[in-house]
Design an enzyme around this catalytic site. Sequence first.
Site, mmCIF file in Angstrom:
data_model
loop_
_atom_site.group_PDB
_atom_site.id
_atom_site.type_symbol
_atom_site.label_atom_id
_atom_site.label_comp_id
_atom_site.label_asym_id
_atom_site.label_seq_id
_atom_site.Cartn_x
_atom_site.Cartn_y
_atom_site.Cartn_z
ATOM 1 N N HIS A 168 28.977 29.600 36.960
ATOM 2 C CA HIS A 168 29.314 29.572 38.388
ATOM 3 C C HIS A 168 28.076 30.030 39.160
ATOM 4 C CE1 HIS A 168 31.267 31.136 42.086
ATOM 5 N NE2 HIS A 168 32.320 30.404 41.771
ATOM 6 N N ASP B 74 30.635 37.207 32.650
ATOM 7 C CA ASP B 74 31.394 36.856 33.849
ATOM 8 C C ASP B 74 32.800 36.493 33.374
ATOM 9 O OD1 ASP B 74 32.721 35.477 35.815
ATOM 10 O OD2 ASP B 74 31.037 34.184 36.362
ATOM 11 N N GLN C 151 37.291 34.018 34.993
ATOM 12 C CA GLN C 151 38.316 33.034 34.606
ATOM 13 C C GLN C 151 38.957 33.369 33.265
ATOM 14 O OE1 GLN C 151 39.441 30.928 36.652
ATOM 15 N NE2 GLN C 151 37.821 30.825 38.193
ATOM 16 N N LYS D 46 41.928 36.659 41.306
ATOM 17 C CA LYS D 46 42.186 35.571 40.356
ATOM 18 C C LYS D 46 43.185 35.990 39.288
ATOM 19 C CE LYS D 46 37.558 33.649 40.978
ATOM 20 N NZ LYS D 46 37.776 32.447 41.781
ATOM 21 N N CYS E 12 31.546 25.345 42.871
ATOM 22 C CA CYS E 12 30.472 26.349 42.831
ATOM 23 C C CYS E 12 29.753 26.314 41.489
ATOM 24 C CB CYS E 12 31.001 27.757 43.108
ATOM 25 S SG CYS E 12 31.533 27.967 44.783
HETATM 26 C C1 PLP Z 1 33.528 31.869 36.630
HETATM 27 C C2 PLP Z 1 33.459 32.493 37.988
HETATM 28 N N1 PLP Z 1 32.545 33.437 38.231
HETATM 29 C C3 PLP Z 1 32.458 34.035 39.416
HETATM 30 C C4 PLP Z 1 33.276 33.695 40.465
HETATM 31 C C5 PLP Z 1 33.142 34.406 41.762
HETATM 32 O O1 PLP Z 1 34.266 35.186 41.989
HETATM 33 P P1 PLP Z 1 34.451 35.936 43.389
HETATM 34 O O2 PLP Z 1 34.283 34.877 44.448
HETATM 35 O O3 PLP Z 1 35.837 36.471 43.327
HETATM 36 O O4 PLP Z 1 33.412 36.986 43.463
HETATM 37 C C6 PLP Z 1 34.234 32.701 40.277
HETATM 38 C C7 PLP Z 1 35.080 32.254 41.382
HETATM 39 O O5 PLP Z 1 35.562 31.151 41.430
HETATM 40 C C8 PLP Z 1 34.327 32.089 39.004
HETATM 41 O O6 PLP Z 1 35.239 31.145 38.770
#
Ligand code: PLP
Length: 427
Positions: free
Chosen positions: A144, A221, A224, A247, A385
């Site tokens: 992401h 990260d 998900q 999430k 993203c």
């Molecule tokens: C894999 C992953 N990393 C990071 C993020 C960023 O999360 P946040 O916008 O809650 O900081 C997301 C959000 O869609 C994501 O799916």
Amino acid sequence: MTTAAKIPSAESASSRLQIVEKAFDVEKVRRDFPILSRDVRGKKLVYLDNAATSQKPRAVIDAISRYYEEGNANVHRGVHFLSEHATGEHERARRTVQKFINAPHANEIIFVRGTTEAINLVAQTYGRTHVGAGDEVLITAMEHHSNIVPWQLLCEEKGAKLRVAPINDKGELMLPEFEKLLGPRTKIVAVAHVSNALGTVNPLARIVELAHRRNIPVLVDGAQAVPHMKVDVQALDCDFYTFSSHKMFGPMGVGILYGKAALLEAMPPYQGGGEMISSVTFEKTLYNKLPFKFEAGTPDVSGAIGLGAAIEYMNEIGIDRIAEYEHELVAYATQKIPSITGVHLIGTAQERAGVISFVIDRIHPHDIGTILDQEGIAVRTGHHCAQPIMQRFGIPATARASFAFYNTKEEVDALAQGILKVKEVFA
Ligand SMILES: Cc1ncc(COP(=O)(O)O)c(C=O)c1O
């Protein structure tokens, strides 16, 4: 508990799902989420955008209301009843998170705004002190933007290099290539547990083992992953683990950075302000102990309490039951949706969770999303993203249906019907 393994393998994904759905009692679960009973555009809402954000159970909504109605005060600063109470609830939420991911110590749990802030924190503190000119940061091709751009900013500032481990046509990390990229200049590995655009589950244990063999720390990260599976940071042995409350059925605006205490202790603060100090003079400031060193300013107390309530709610259902049910749900969708002529899955990794991404011949994903919306079906369309993934597959965008444990077979069938409608409109 019914397990997938006990069900004869000859059964179709559909009948397997029906059996597991009944045992899971998804209709009972759905009643806990007030928003799921609303209509959208005159149709029953089919919410399949859970990777963007999940819906909230009554238990979370009530915990937040209760905090503001009965317990609101600033934390860590007051001697009065409400402040002590709010502090107690805030710290109880921290311990709930600690247990949820099996972190050894509560002071290794840092409250942040979300995954994005957690990764930026590590890049700007650990990264700035350990990455120099000519050094390398290793990520994967399925990250992401939140796990790309903070490292790019760091590399630009330091004259370091961002290296990217490739993925194959199924959307799986190519482990031998990943290993080849681990070198003497690699200062940190940053990798998604689960890809938000493809649903790929990465082989984290192996990734951590390969990196640690060379004394390279690993940031995960987990945005998900935590809504879908049991995460045990001690079993994974990762050095940092990051995720977002919104999430995983908690409120927006709060998230978690887990870090091994020894690493966190050695890192400089991220932001300066109240809470993160133990003493201040104009000549010198001494920093507070963990976790407060990284929590400058008034925290999102209601957010932390809401996240704690979300975890308690998930625990009540059982994370293993959630994982088992979702496994069958995603397996069914994976079989059903691409069986429609002209529909192709993007991301067919062996290990997947939560997400199916697809394209339809000659129809732009944005049009898919717009027509599905007319049917009350919420999916996400675009690059999610994760623009480099789209480039990797040579497409501008996908339509993505992402699932939570309150989704049903009926909703997957509604998505399939919706896709037939999309095709009809563009025939
Ligand atoms: C894999 C992953 N990393 C990071 C993020 C960023 O999360 P946040 O916008 O809650 O900081 C997301 C959000 O869609 C994501 O799916």
